[in-house]
Design an enzyme around this catalytic site. Structure first.
Site, mmCIF file in Angstrom:
data_model
loop_
_atom_site.group_PDB
_atom_site.id
_atom_site.type_symbol
_atom_site.label_atom_id
_atom_site.label_comp_id
_atom_site.label_asym_id
_atom_site.label_seq_id
_atom_site.Cartn_x
_atom_site.Cartn_y
_atom_site.Cartn_z
ATOM 1 N N GLU A 1 0.828 -1.206 0.000
ATOM 2 C CA GLU A 1 0.000 0.000 0.000
ATOM 3 C C GLU A 1 0.861 1.255 0.000
ATOM 4 O O GLU A 1 0.557 2.224 -0.701
ATOM 5 C CB GLU A 1 -0.931 0.001 1.220
ATOM 6 N N GLU B 1 -9.818 5.715 0.168
ATOM 7 C CA GLU B 1 -9.386 4.322 0.024
ATOM 8 C C GLU B 1 -9.698 3.936 -1.420
ATOM 9 O O GLU B 1 -10.856 3.764 -1.804
ATOM 10 C CB GLU B 1 -10.140 3.414 1.001
#
Length: 287
Positions: free
Chosen positions: A112, A249
């Protein structure tokens, strides 16, 4: 009413504009409503470090001249090493949390932190092309962090007109789509979001709508009841912000289909453009 799968790319915007679900944990998020904003030319890509608290020094010319945007790449590729420092508890207004975390990763190991840094640099390029001053909370130039409270303070010190924190989620297989996290009204200790809640919602709705348009990704099927919006009071980066700020997100790294998108450089360019156009739309609406 469910949208048939083969019609989803064409119908999802209209469906979302007509629906108005309510979040289970408080607040009634507006449906996605893309508004305003031009799309610049040119390509997005990586460039050298700006460093937290400073921009690139490029001349501020263009429709966003005079605007300051803080882009916060979630986590840091170096967070895996200094475990004690990362685990250190810091105040978030409503309590205490770890300084930061390592973030999640795809099953193939794409982190990530690498995703967020790549997309953040692309967003920076697009914003600067339109004259904005862009401050990254980090640019891969720190051994770890910054901590979540410092990330908020970077935006506060910059007197940012808007701030966006870029992430990818780590939910279960089958959980798909993006969502934008908005600050809840919080007044507790060092946290007071009362002055930024409404403006952050406006920013978040524009980012969500433009992200949908640019990427074709659907709003989360597991958070936000189809709105692409979520409201939280447990994130220091939002609680301690004194400037309009949201988190996005961009997808779920633990889902096979979403992970394939997140790993794709062309899709990341589209994701960056969606975030950029949402921020640009918000900034020009505030002028």
């Amino acid at each position: 009413m469910a949208v048939p799968a083969f019609l989803a790319p064409l119908c999802v915007v209209g469906w979302l504009l007509l629906s108005s679900p309510t979040e289970s944990h408080g607040g009634s998020p507006s449906p996605l409503s893309p508004q305003g904003g031009a799309t610049p030319g040119g390509s997005a890509g990586d460039r050298g470090a700006d460093g937290a608290g400073g921009g690139s020094g490029r001349p501020e010319r263009g429709p966003l001249a005079g605007k300051v945007v803080v882009v916060d790449p979630g986590h840091n590729p170096g967070n895996r090493r200094p475990t004690e420092e990362i685990a250190r508890q810091v105040g978030i207004g409503t309590g205490r949390k770890e300084c930061d975390t390592t973030g999640t990763a795809t099953d193939s190991g794409y982190a990530e932190a690498d995703f967020t840094l790549d997309v953040s640099r692309r967003v920076r390029t697009l914003l600067e092309e339109q004259g904005a001053k862009v401050v990254l909370t980090h640019d891969g130039d720190r051994p770890y962090g910054p901590c979540v409270d410092e990330r908020a303070e970077i935006g506060n010190r910059a007197h940012a007109d808007a701030a966006v924190s870029i992430h990818a989620d780590g939910s279960a297989e089958g959980d798909r789509g993006f969502h934008v996290i908005l600050p809840e009204a919080v007044r507790d200790g060092a946290a007071d979001t009362s002055a930024i809640v409404d403006r952050s919602r406006e920013l978040g709705e524009r980012v969500a709508g433009r992200f949908l348009q640019a990427t074709g990704s659907s709003p989360s099927n597991y958070i936000g009841e189809g709105t692409g919006l979520d409201v939280r009071s447990d994130l220091g980066g939002l609680n301690l912000s004194r400037v309009p700020k949201v988190f996005i997100e961009c997808g779920n790294m633990r889902d096979t289909e979403d992970a394939a998108l997140l790993r794709d450089a062309e899709w990341r360019s589209r994701a960056a453009r969606g975030i950029y156009t949402g921020v640009e739309s918000y900034l020009t609406s505030e002028s």
